[in-house]
Design a protein around this motif. Structure first.
Motif, mmCIF file in Angstrom:
data_model
loop_
_atom_site.group_PDB
_atom_site.id
_atom_site.type_symbol
_atom_site.label_atom_id
_atom_site.label_comp_id
_atom_site.label_asym_id
_atom_site.label_seq_id
_atom_site.Cartn_x
_atom_site.Cartn_y
_atom_site.Cartn_z
ATOM 1 N N TYR A 96 -6.717 -1.867 -2.161
ATOM 2 C CA TYR A 96 -7.040 -1.081 -3.353
ATOM 3 C C TYR A 96 -8.250 -0.179 -3.131
ATOM 4 C CZ TYR A 96 -3.741 -4.040 -5.971
ATOM 5 O OH TYR A 96 -2.621 -4.675 -6.430
ATOM 6 N N GLN A 115 0.829 -1.208 0.000
ATOM 7 C CA GLN A 115 0.000 0.000 0.000
ATOM 8 C C GLN A 115 0.861 1.253 0.000
ATOM 9 O OE1 GLN A 115 -3.166 -0.232 2.801
ATOM 10 N NE2 GLN A 115 -3.925 1.828 2.455
ATOM 11 N N ILE A 117 -10.198 -1.100 -10.902
ATOM 12 C CA ILE A 117 -9.564 -2.116 -10.067
ATOM 13 C C ILE A 117 -9.944 -3.475 -10.649
ATOM 14 C CG2 ILE A 117 -9.487 -3.203 -7.792
ATOM 15 C CD1 ILE A 117 -10.202 -0.455 -6.592
ATOM 16 N N LEU A 149 -5.333 -0.448 -10.930
ATOM 17 C CA LEU A 149 -4.770 -1.359 -9.935
ATOM 18 C C LEU A 149 -5.204 -2.785 -10.257
ATOM 19 C CD1 LEU A 149 -5.479 0.690 -6.665
ATOM 20 C CD2 LEU A 149 -3.522 0.858 -8.223
ATOM 21 N N ASP A 178 -5.465 -7.603 -1.293
ATOM 22 C CA ASP A 178 -5.529 -6.632 -2.385
ATOM 23 C C ASP A 178 -6.859 -5.875 -2.441
ATOM 24 O OD1 ASP A 178 -2.980 -7.308 -3.074
ATOM 25 O OD2 ASP A 178 -3.511 -8.465 -4.855
#
Length: 336
Positions: free
Chosen positions: A274, A245, A288, A262, A270
């Protein structure tokens, strides 16, 4: 007496990133354990894995970081052999090639040093400066996102087996991943150079292993951002962010005008990382993508997270084709 002969010295400069006014590079000075990246013999694979983690660091030694225009930064390694240069630099982009890569070299400050291979005290290095017309950057996980590692296996035994007993050249990338990343790299017009950053919780000890895997499987070239092996077992303080992060936040801060996509998986943290990043940087995350892993409870948890999350397009995908179709329909990549 040959048994006590010291190994030659090396310097591993990790592919990094910077800006037209900011030079940033990390690396490590180590004894060269002569790890043969081409060797696929099982016994040698085990020995090489041991060598990656049983490192002999070159501590508290001076290094020179020399650019092609003659500029030299002087830096000292720490007690783990790591070094970092984080300095202002005007017109650094003028030293970059068409893809944005700046080449330079690192050397030991002691001109009389004789323990380098063939007495050649020069080690190549690169950093990336994203092109001014880049449409977005991509920050991607590695484990179970582009490389099957088995982080959701019982006691993570598959991670151990895959890392210790399988050569990087024998590791198979997840189907279609390299194609998807090349499409993102080329962008909406097919001729961009959108930067790709590979961010992982893996230790720096695996840097060359992962670098070989990415190159062997034709992934776009990009900085590989890992973490110190020493921190893997360190309990985070309350409120402390995971290393992955922090790395992505640093990218967002380094390139304040560049949006990001991302990419990760549903196996570990994750989705939480995210989403938190997207909330903290509204308007900066274009999408994402989370690759679905074969773990029912984790999939259900991620589906619950995404169900009511509307701030940023966030998809749980079963294949690269699904991600490619979404990216195409949203204009991130070209039609073909």
């Amino acid at each position: 007496m040959a048994l006590f002969k010291k190994d030659p010295l090396q310097i591993i400069a990790f592919q990094s990133y910077g800006t037209a006014k900011h030079f940033y590079v990390r690396g490590r000075a180590l004894e060269d354990e002569t790890i043969n990246l081409e060797d696929k013999n099982l016994i040698n694979l085990i020995v090489n894995t041991w060598k990656r983690f049983e490192t002999d660091e070159i501590k508290n030694v001076g290094l020179n970081v020399k650019l092609s225009n003659g500029k030299i930064f002087k830096v000292m390694t720490d007690d783990q052999g790591y070094f970092k240069v984080d300095e202002p630099f005007e017109d650094l982009d003028k030293l970059a090639n068409s893809e944005g890569w700046v080449t330079f070299e690192v050397s030991y400050d002691d001109v009389n040093i004789k323990r380098t291979i063939q007495n050649e005290n020069r080690f190549p290095a690169e950093l990336l400066i994203p092109a001014p017309d880049a449409e977005f950057g991509v920050a991607s996980d590695i484990d179970d996102t582009i490389l099957h590692t088995g982080v959701v296996s019982y006691l993570k035994w598959r991670v151990v087996v895959n890392t210790v007993f399988r050569h990087a050249k024998n590791r198979i990338p997840l189907k279609g991943a390299a194609d998807f990343y090349h499409r993102l790299h080329r962008g909406s017009t097919g001729d961009k150079a959108n930067p790709i950053f590979y961010v992982s919780h893996s230790p720096w000890n695996l840097y060359r292993y992962l670098e070989l895997f990415l190159k062997q499987n034709d992934f776009p070239k990009g900085p590989i951002l890992l973490r110190s092996f020493k921190t893997m077992f360190k309990k985070r303080q309350e409120g402390e962010k995971p290393q992955k992060q922090n790395e992505i936040i640093n990218l967002l801060e380094t390139y304040p005008h560049l949006p990001f996509i991302l990419i990760g998986d549903s196996g570990e943290h994750d989705p939480d990382i995210y989403i938190e990043i997207a909330e903290a940087y509204p308007g900066r995350i274009k999408a994402i993508y989370l690759r679905s892993v074969k773990h029912k409870k984790k999939i259900i948890r991620v589906q619950g997270l995404l169900k009511n999350y509307k701030s940023t397009p966030a998809l749980l995908v079963n294949s690269s084709e699904e991600a490619i179709e979404h990216a195409r329909s949203n204009g991130f990549i070209g039609p073909s």
